[in-house]
Design an enzyme around this catalytic site. Structure first.
Site, PDB file in Angstrom:
ATOM      1  N   ILE A   1       0.624  -1.065   0.029  1.00 34.22           N
ATOM      2  CA  ILE A   1       0.096  -0.395  -0.040  1.00 34.22           C
ATOM      3  C   ILE A   1       1.003   1.554  -0.094  1.00 34.22           C
ATOM      4  O   ILE A   1       0.596   2.685  -0.741  1.00 34.22           O
ATOM      5  CB  ILE A   1      -0.984   0.366   1.037  1.00 34.22           C
ATOM      6  N   GLY A   2       2.123   1.562   1.313  1.00 29.12           N
ATOM      7  CA  GLY A   2       2.948   2.634   0.816  1.00 29.12           C
ATOM      8  C   GLY A   2       3.726   2.320   1.969  1.00 29.12           C
ATOM      9  O   GLY A   2       4.349   1.207   2.621  1.00 29.12           O
TER      10      GLY A   2
ATOM     11  N   GLY B   1       5.434   3.959   5.355  1.00 31.02           N
ATOM     12  CA  GLY B   1       5.617   4.444   6.298  1.00 31.02           C
ATOM     13  C   GLY B   1       7.040   4.248   7.313  1.00 31.02           C
ATOM     14  O   GLY B   1       8.103   4.538   5.967  1.00 31.02           O
ATOM     15  N   THR B   2       7.027   5.409   8.431  1.00 28.99           N
ATOM     16  CA  THR B   2       8.079   6.489   8.552  1.00 28.99           C
ATOM     17  C   THR B   2       9.320   4.880   9.393  1.00 28.99           C
ATOM     18  O   THR B   2      10.729   5.338   8.974  1.00 28.99           O
ATOM     19  CB  THR B   2       8.054   6.711  10.534  1.00 28.99           C
TER      20      THR B   2
ATOM     21  N   GLY C   1       8.649   1.443   8.553  1.00 31.10           N
ATOM     22  CA  GLY C   1       8.444   0.484   7.709  1.00 31.10           C
ATOM     23  C   GLY C   1       8.121   0.300   6.357  1.00 31.10           C
ATOM     24  O   GLY C   1       6.854   1.782   6.421  1.00 31.10           O
ATOM     25  N   LYS C   2       7.476  -0.856   5.750  1.00 27.13           N
ATOM     26  CA  LYS C   2       6.232  -0.559   4.725  1.00 27.13           C
ATOM     27  C   LYS C   2       5.040  -1.143   5.015  1.00 27.13           C
ATOM     28  O   LYS C   2       4.664  -1.813   6.106  1.00 27.13           O
ATOM     29  CB  LYS C   2       6.544  -1.196   3.917  1.00 27.13           C
ATOM     30  N   VAL C   3       3.500  -1.075   4.310  1.00 23.52           N
ATOM     31  CA  VAL C   3       2.630  -0.779   4.829  1.00 23.52           C
ATOM     32  C   VAL C   3       1.799  -1.878   3.719  1.00 23.52           C
ATOM     33  O   VAL C   3       1.986  -1.457   2.126  1.00 23.52           O
ATOM     34  CB  VAL C   3       1.562   0.347   4.954  1.00 23.52           C
TER      35      VAL C   3
ATOM     36  N   LYS D   1       1.203  -2.596   9.222  1.00 27.60           N
ATOM     37  CA  LYS D   1       2.005  -1.789   9.117  1.00 27.60           C
ATOM     38  C   LYS D   1       3.308  -2.614   9.741  1.00 27.60           C
ATOM     39  O   LYS D   1       3.608  -3.503  10.817  1.00 27.60           O
ATOM     40  CB  LYS D   1       2.524  -0.812  10.083  1.00 27.60           C
TER      41      LYS D   1
ATOM     42  N   ASP E   1       0.824  14.307  15.116  1.00 26.43           N
ATOM     43  CA  ASP E   1       1.269  14.087  14.007  1.00 26.43           C
ATOM     44  C   ASP E   1       0.012  14.484  12.564  1.00 26.43           C
ATOM     45  O   ASP E   1      -0.095  13.574  12.222  1.00 26.43           O
ATOM     46  CB  ASP E   1       2.285  13.104  13.795  1.00 26.43           C
TER      47      ASP E   1
END
Length: 470
Positions: free
Chosen positions: A27-28, A30-31, A33-35, A50, A151
């Site tokens: 999907i994308g 993250g700070t 790791g990957k999602v 995540k 955030d």
């Protein structure tokens, strides 16, 4: 590798995700790791996971914070649901920690705003009010349990395909206790960070409370209207210099929006957080209350926007990285290291050795001026340098700061233009040891300000000076 035991989490006791979940697609990122989108092997339901990269000691605290918040506070319609934590041992690639969450496959509100602008449209104010109301409800839930998000931004407010609005990403959230109702750690994504949060990096006695989330939501409101937060064209570290010093930001063209939206933003962006409304007060604002009785219709309209967005395809978004600093331990994840820079605020490491080395390199090339954010460092050459002629003076009149090398004329121009734009007095502080060149710097500032004043008087009389003629 993950440590096997922490205060709140015993990783060894967590189940292996391979028994339950199967990865479908990425999907994308993250700070940490990957999602991924994952499929439940038994009931066929889908979720998001995540997957944290092999974890180091310095981010364990953030993992624990996110785990504790998700475990205890995800039972709210405006907070992403938490389905559990898993631990996958892998000697070859490193151990992984899986946080399995509700799948918000409607994208982020940031994607939605950008998609509309790309199609030549802009987000309807009622939809903005609905999104902000839902985000405020989620924040009120967090704040009522003494938790600050820290955030809040468009990419951390996700949509579900049924028009739901969810707060996500609690990696830097903070829990407050009855004995500690304020924080003093500078953390967040630069463009959305409140002035008092930024101040914590330099001022040891500075603290802040949950109202920092109200500031971030005000920036998000601007993002929903303009597509980007204020100062997005600047380097993130330069934005950190600007936010505490600049007047509160506004929409790019506030006259195109209602006075209610402009007033809501101005309430969120009061720089003195002691005077800034709390989330519960913002929920009573006229702009937010306009959705009363219309929430179902607006949710349906939001679903239609999401459907159109998905049919057209979501463009790859620009990712703004967050920073997280603690007193005496500055760690930035968003800057790249430059061998030479005319603004030292863009460097990854900004310590005494780096500053000295950079200034020496520039001085050896007769580059005596260097920026550090809004500060100009001048190294006295103790000889005449041919950079103060009328030709140089003209280069810095009304020019963007990035258009020319660092110069004291640029400082004069910024101060003058700020005075004219904001109709308020400006102050330039000149500091240095004996022999540093303070007197000469003052003369040069007055010289350039005199030139700017003469141009202003001529323009007022309808005379275009030579420097302004094509």
């Amino acid at each position: 590798m993950l440590p096997l035991s922490r205060k709140a989490i015993n990783f060894d006791s967590l189940p292996d995700p391979s028994d339950t979940w199967e990865i479908i697609e990425t999907i994308g990122k993250g700070t940490y790791g990957k999602v991924f989108k994952v499929l439940h092997k038994n009931d066929g339901s889908k979720a998001a996971v995540k997957i944290l990269d092999p974890i180091h000691e310095d981010i364990d605290e953030e993992i624990e914070a996110e785990y504790n918040i998700l475990k205890s506070l995800s039972d709210h319609p405006n907070v992403v649901k938490f389905f559990g934590m898993y631990f996958k041992k892998d000697i070859r690639t490193g151990d992984q920690l899986w946080l399995v969450l509700e799948l918000c496959n409607g994208g982020s509100v940031s994607d939605l705003a950008k998609g509309l602008l790309k199609r030549g449209e802009r987000m309807d104010e009622a939809i903005i009010a609905f999104i902000l109301h839902e985000a405020l409800m989620g924040l009120q839930h967090l704040h009522s349990h003494n938790t600050i998000h820290r955030d809040v931004k468009g990419n951390n407010i996700l949509l579900t395909t049924d028009g739901g609005v969810k707060l996500v990403d609690f990696g830097v959230s903070a829990q407050l206790s009855s004995t500690r109702l304020r924080r003093n750690t500078s953390v967040g994504t630069p463009f959305w960070m409140a002035p008092e949060v930024i101040a914590c990096e330099q001022q040891m006695d500075t603290t802040y409370d949950a109202r920092c989330d109200a500031w971030s939501l005000g920036i998000t409101a601007i993002e929903l209207g303009d597509g980007d937060p204020p100062l997005a064209d600047l380097h993130p570290m330069r934005a950190l210099f600007k936010i505490p010093r600049n007047p509160p930001p506004t929409l790019c063209q506030p006259e195109l929006w209602s006075k209610e939206l402009n007033d809501f933003i101005s309430n969120c962006l009061i720089k003195d957080f002691e005077k800034r409304p709390a989330v519960c007060d913002l929920l009573k604002h006229t702009f937010i209350k306009q959705i009363e009785g219309k929430d179902k219709a607006l949710q349906k309209q939001l679903m239609e926007f999401i459907d159109v967005q998905q049919q057209m395809g979501i463009s790859e978004k620009k990712r703004h990285e967050r920073i997280h600093t603690k007193k005496g331990n500055c760690r930035r994840s968003l800057t790249s290291n430059h061998e030479d820079a005319d603004d030292l605020a863009t460097l990854e490491a900004l310590d005494e050795n780096t500053v000295t080395e950079q200034l020496q390199q520039r001085y050896s090339r007769d580059e005596i001026y260097t920026y550090v954010g809004d500060i100009l460092i001048a190294v006295n050459p103790f000889r005449n340098v041919d950079i103060y002629s009328p030709q140089y003076s003209q280069l810095y009149i009304g020019a963007k700061r990035t258009a020319n090398p660092p110069h004291i004329f640029a400082v004069a121009d910024i101060a003058y233009q700020s005075m004219v734009t904001y109709k308020s007095d400006q102050c330039i502080v000149i500091s240095g040891e004996s022999g540093a060149g303070k007197t000469e710097s003052a003369h040069l500032l007055v010289q350039q300000l005199t030139v700017l004043g003469k141009i202003f008087l001529l323009l007022k009389k309808g005379i275009v000076p030579e420097t302004r003629r094509a």
